[in-house]
Motif scaffolding. Structure first.
Motif, PDB file in Angstrom:
ATOM      1  N   ASN A 148      48.328  31.790 -39.392  1.00 56.21           N
ATOM      2  CA  ASN A 148      48.398  30.349 -39.885  1.00 56.21           C
ATOM      3  C   ASN A 148      49.264  30.024 -38.637  1.00 56.21           C
ATOM      4  O   ASN A 148      50.222  30.500 -38.427  1.00 56.21           O
ATOM      5  CB  ASN A 148      49.806  30.368 -40.863  1.00 56.21           C
ATOM      6  CG  ASN A 148      49.282  30.846 -41.977  1.00 56.21           C
ATOM      7  OD1 ASN A 148      48.044  30.544 -42.329  1.00 56.21           O
ATOM      8  ND2 ASN A 148      49.659  31.581 -43.564  1.00 56.21           N
ATOM      9  N   SER A 149      48.505  28.666 -38.240  1.00 59.71           N
ATOM     10  CA  SER A 149      49.398  28.564 -36.790  1.00 59.71           C
ATOM     11  C   SER A 149      49.919  26.786 -38.112  1.00 59.71           C
ATOM     12  O   SER A 149      48.622  25.832 -38.619  1.00 59.71           O
ATOM     13  CB  SER A 149      48.023  27.831 -36.007  1.00 59.71           C
ATOM     14  OG  SER A 149      47.097  28.106 -36.184  1.00 59.71           O
ATOM     15  N   ARG A 150      51.123  26.190 -37.000  1.00 55.80           N
ATOM     16  CA  ARG A 150      51.173  24.668 -37.520  1.00 55.80           C
ATOM     17  C   ARG A 150      51.402  23.751 -36.670  1.00 55.80           C
ATOM     18  O   ARG A 150      51.219  24.352 -35.132  1.00 55.80           O
ATOM     19  CB  ARG A 150      52.708  25.427 -38.051  1.00 55.80           C
ATOM     20  CG  ARG A 150      52.961  26.177 -39.351  1.00 55.80           C
ATOM     21  CD  ARG A 150      54.700  26.404 -39.425  1.00 55.80           C
ATOM     22  NE  ARG A 150      55.317  25.183 -39.640  1.00 55.80           N
ATOM     23  CZ  ARG A 150      56.576  24.823 -39.029  1.00 55.80           C
ATOM     24  NH1 ARG A 150      56.772  25.384 -37.861  1.00 55.80           N
ATOM     25  NH2 ARG A 150      56.984  23.309 -39.420  1.00 55.80           N
ATOM     26  N   ILE A 151      50.348  22.301 -36.548  1.00 53.76           N
ATOM     27  CA  ILE A 151      50.178  21.741 -36.155  1.00 53.76           C
ATOM     28  C   ILE A 151      51.462  20.775 -36.177  1.00 53.76           C
ATOM     29  O   ILE A 151      51.104  19.984 -38.028  1.00 53.76           O
ATOM     30  CB  ILE A 151      48.690  21.274 -35.597  1.00 53.76           C
ATOM     31  CG1 ILE A 151      47.735  22.540 -35.658  1.00 53.76           C
ATOM     32  CG2 ILE A 151      49.141  20.050 -35.115  1.00 53.76           C
ATOM     33  CD1 ILE A 151      46.719  22.085 -35.924  1.00 53.76           C
ATOM     34  N   PRO A 152      52.558  20.123 -36.081  1.00 51.61           N
ATOM     35  CA  PRO A 152      53.077  19.207 -36.323  1.00 51.61           C
ATOM     36  C   PRO A 152      52.787  18.011 -36.157  1.00 51.61           C
ATOM     37  O   PRO A 152      51.876  17.759 -35.250  1.00 51.61           O
ATOM     38  CB  PRO A 152      54.358  19.223 -35.381  1.00 51.61           C
ATOM     39  CG  PRO A 152      53.949  20.237 -34.327  1.00 51.61           C
ATOM     40  CD  PRO A 152      52.774  21.223 -34.977  1.00 51.61           C
ATOM     41  N   LEU A 153      52.696  16.673 -37.756  1.00 54.25           N
ATOM     42  CA  LEU A 153      51.823  14.983 -37.408  1.00 54.25           C
ATOM     43  C   LEU A 153      52.994  14.736 -37.036  1.00 54.25           C
ATOM     44  O   LEU A 153      53.939  14.083 -37.538  1.00 54.25           O
ATOM     45  CB  LEU A 153      51.936  15.948 -39.032  1.00 54.25           C
ATOM     46  CG  LEU A 153      50.642  16.386 -39.695  1.00 54.25           C
ATOM     47  CD1 LEU A 153      51.269  15.175 -40.914  1.00 54.25           C
ATOM     48  CD2 LEU A 153      49.586  15.199 -38.933  1.00 54.25           C
ATOM     49  N   LYS A 154      53.050  15.115 -36.263  1.00 56.47           N
ATOM     50  CA  LYS A 154      53.910  13.829 -34.891  1.00 56.47           C
ATOM     51  C   LYS A 154      54.284  12.228 -35.326  1.00 56.47           C
ATOM     52  O   LYS A 154      53.147  12.001 -35.685  1.00 56.47           O
ATOM     53  CB  LYS A 154      53.302  13.612 -33.270  1.00 56.47           C
ATOM     54  CG  LYS A 154      53.979  14.852 -32.893  1.00 56.47           C
ATOM     55  CD  LYS A 154      54.520  14.996 -31.238  1.00 56.47           C
ATOM     56  CE  LYS A 154      54.545  16.167 -30.988  1.00 56.47           C
ATOM     57  NZ  LYS A 154      53.747  16.117 -29.421  1.00 56.47           N
TER      58      LYS A 154
END
Ligand SMILES: [Zn+2]
Length: 125
Positions: free
Chosen positions: A98-104
Motif C-alpha cells: 500500500n502506498s499512501r499519496i497525501p492529497l495536498k
C-alpha cells in the motif's frame, strides 16, 4: 554524424531519458509488465546518477516495494481515504504493498493540519 545540437546539461538529458522510459513503460505496461519494470528501474538509476529526485508524477506510479509500474484498473487499486488527512491509497496488486499519496491542500490549510496534534504520522517525502 556529429550532433550539431546545443549540448544539454546532465539534468536535462536525464529528464529526457526518464520521460522516454516512462512513456515506453506506459505503452508496454499491460502487455509486458516485466519489461516495464526494467524501464522504471533504469529511469530510477538515471535519476540517481544525475542526482535529482524522480518527478512526483512518476514516483507515485511506481510500487515502492516491487518497482512495478502501477496502472489503475490493471495492477493497482485506488482508494480515497477521507479520514484525518485526506489521502489516496494505491494498492499494488502484484505484491500487495500500500502506498499512501497525501492529497495536498493549499499551504495555509496545510499549516493548520500540521498544527493539529492528532496527526502524528506523515508519509515521508
Ligand atoms: Zn508491488
Amino acid at each position: 554524424m556529429k550532433n550539431t545540437l546545443k549540448p544539454l546539461n546532465t539534468k536535462q538529458i536525464a529528464q529526457q531519458r526518464i520521460d522516454i522510459l516512462f512513456k515506453q513503460a506506459n505503452t508496454i505496461g499491460k502487455t509486458n509488465p516485466t519489461l516495464a519494470t526494467e524501464y522504471i528501474k533504469t529511469a530510477q538509476k538515471v535519476a540517481m546518477s544525475a542526482r535529482f529526485p524522480l518527478p512526483k508524477k512518476y514516483k507515485h506510479r511506481i510500487c515502492k516495494h516491487c518497482k512495478t509500474l502501477l496502472i489503475t484498473g490493471f495492477n493497482c487499486r485506488i482508494r480515497i481515504q477521507q479520514k484525518r488527512e485526506p489521502h489516496i491509497v494505491a494498492t499494488c496488486l502484484n505484491c500487495g504493498y500500500n502506498s499512501r499519496i497525501p492529497l495536498k491542500k493549499k499551504k495555509k490549510e496545510r499549516a493548520k493540519i500540521e498544527q493539529t496534534p492528532n496527526i502524528s504520522h506523515e508519509t515521508p517525502r
